[in-house]
Design an enzyme around this catalytic site. Structure first.
Site, mmCIF file in Angstrom:
data_model
loop_
_atom_site.group_PDB
_atom_site.id
_atom_site.type_symbol
_atom_site.label_atom_id
_atom_site.label_comp_id
_atom_site.label_asym_id
_atom_site.label_seq_id
_atom_site.Cartn_x
_atom_site.Cartn_y
_atom_site.Cartn_z
ATOM 1 N N GLU A 1 0.843 3.979 1.780
ATOM 2 C CA GLU A 1 1.344 4.444 3.079
ATOM 3 C C GLU A 1 2.604 3.677 3.483
ATOM 4 O OE1 GLU A 1 -3.261 4.401 3.452
ATOM 5 O OE2 GLU A 1 -1.710 3.329 2.324
ATOM 6 N N CYS B 1 -6.602 1.900 5.279
ATOM 7 C CA CYS B 1 -7.216 0.647 5.714
ATOM 8 C C CYS B 1 -6.671 0.313 7.102
ATOM 9 C CB CYS B 1 -6.909 -0.466 4.718
ATOM 10 S SG CYS B 1 -5.189 -1.016 4.716
ATOM 11 N N CYS C 1 -2.966 -0.715 7.208
ATOM 12 C CA CYS C 1 -2.035 0.412 7.127
ATOM 13 C C CYS C 1 -2.030 1.220 8.416
ATOM 14 C CB CYS C 1 -2.363 1.310 5.940
ATOM 15 S SG CYS C 1 -1.847 0.588 4.371
ATOM 16 N N HIS D 1 0.822 -1.205 0.000
ATOM 17 C CA HIS D 1 0.000 0.000 0.000
ATOM 18 C C HIS D 1 0.862 1.263 0.000
ATOM 19 C CE1 HIS D 1 -3.931 -2.048 1.527
ATOM 20 N NE2 HIS D 1 -3.374 -2.668 0.516
#
Length: 150
Positions: free
Chosen positions: A73, A94, A97, A71
């Site tokens: 992040e 999410c 994360c 992801h």
């Protein structure tokens, strides 16, 4: 959730939107800008495969993609060579994360853009993110557009 955005907030969210366009994900492109103690300490990330894996038709297989994509992040945090204080993301984090951000230990604020479609698809995970950020006292702002926090 929601102080007024500064001009730096708007700039970094705009940059995160640009960074998102670099993703090869066929369904969702997410970008992230990690900022340190000053605006010149910046690292970026987008959702994509880790180094060594090919961007190819496997990304069309949703189950395979979910197991392999890193992801935005996480990529931005991995790319930062300084203590990250704020993350600017093109979609709300999410839960996975959010937990990763907490484990990083230096982040104090997360500012995210939000679309209705993303909220529909990932609402439950976003709510769990709100809970963990609140418990850990991480400032979490969700912005509908670059001018109106929600």
């Amino acid at each position: 959730m929601g102080s007024l955005l500064t001009s730096w907030d708007a700039r970094f969210l705009g940059l995160a939107e640009h960074i998102a366009s670099w993703s090869r994900d066929p369904s969702t492109r997410v970008g992230c800008v990690a900022v340190g103690d000053t605006p010149n300490l910046v690292a970026t990330g987008f959702n994509g495969l880790p180094p060594g894996l090919r961007d190819d038709d496997r990304l069309l297989d949703r189950a395979w993609k979910y197991e392999h994509v890193v992801h935005a992040e996480m990529n931005a945090l991995a790319n930062a060579t300084f203590p990250v204080r704020t993350l600017y993301v093109t979609q709300p984090c999410c839960h996975r994360c959010a937990v990763h951000i907490l484990s990083h230990r230096t982040v104090r604020r997360v500012v995210c853009l939000q679309t209705a479609e993303f909220r529909r698809r990932w609402g439950e995970s976003i709510e769990r993110s709100v809970e963990v950020f609140s418990e850990a006292r991480i400032e979490f702002e969700i912005v509908e557009d670059l001018h109106e926090p929600v």
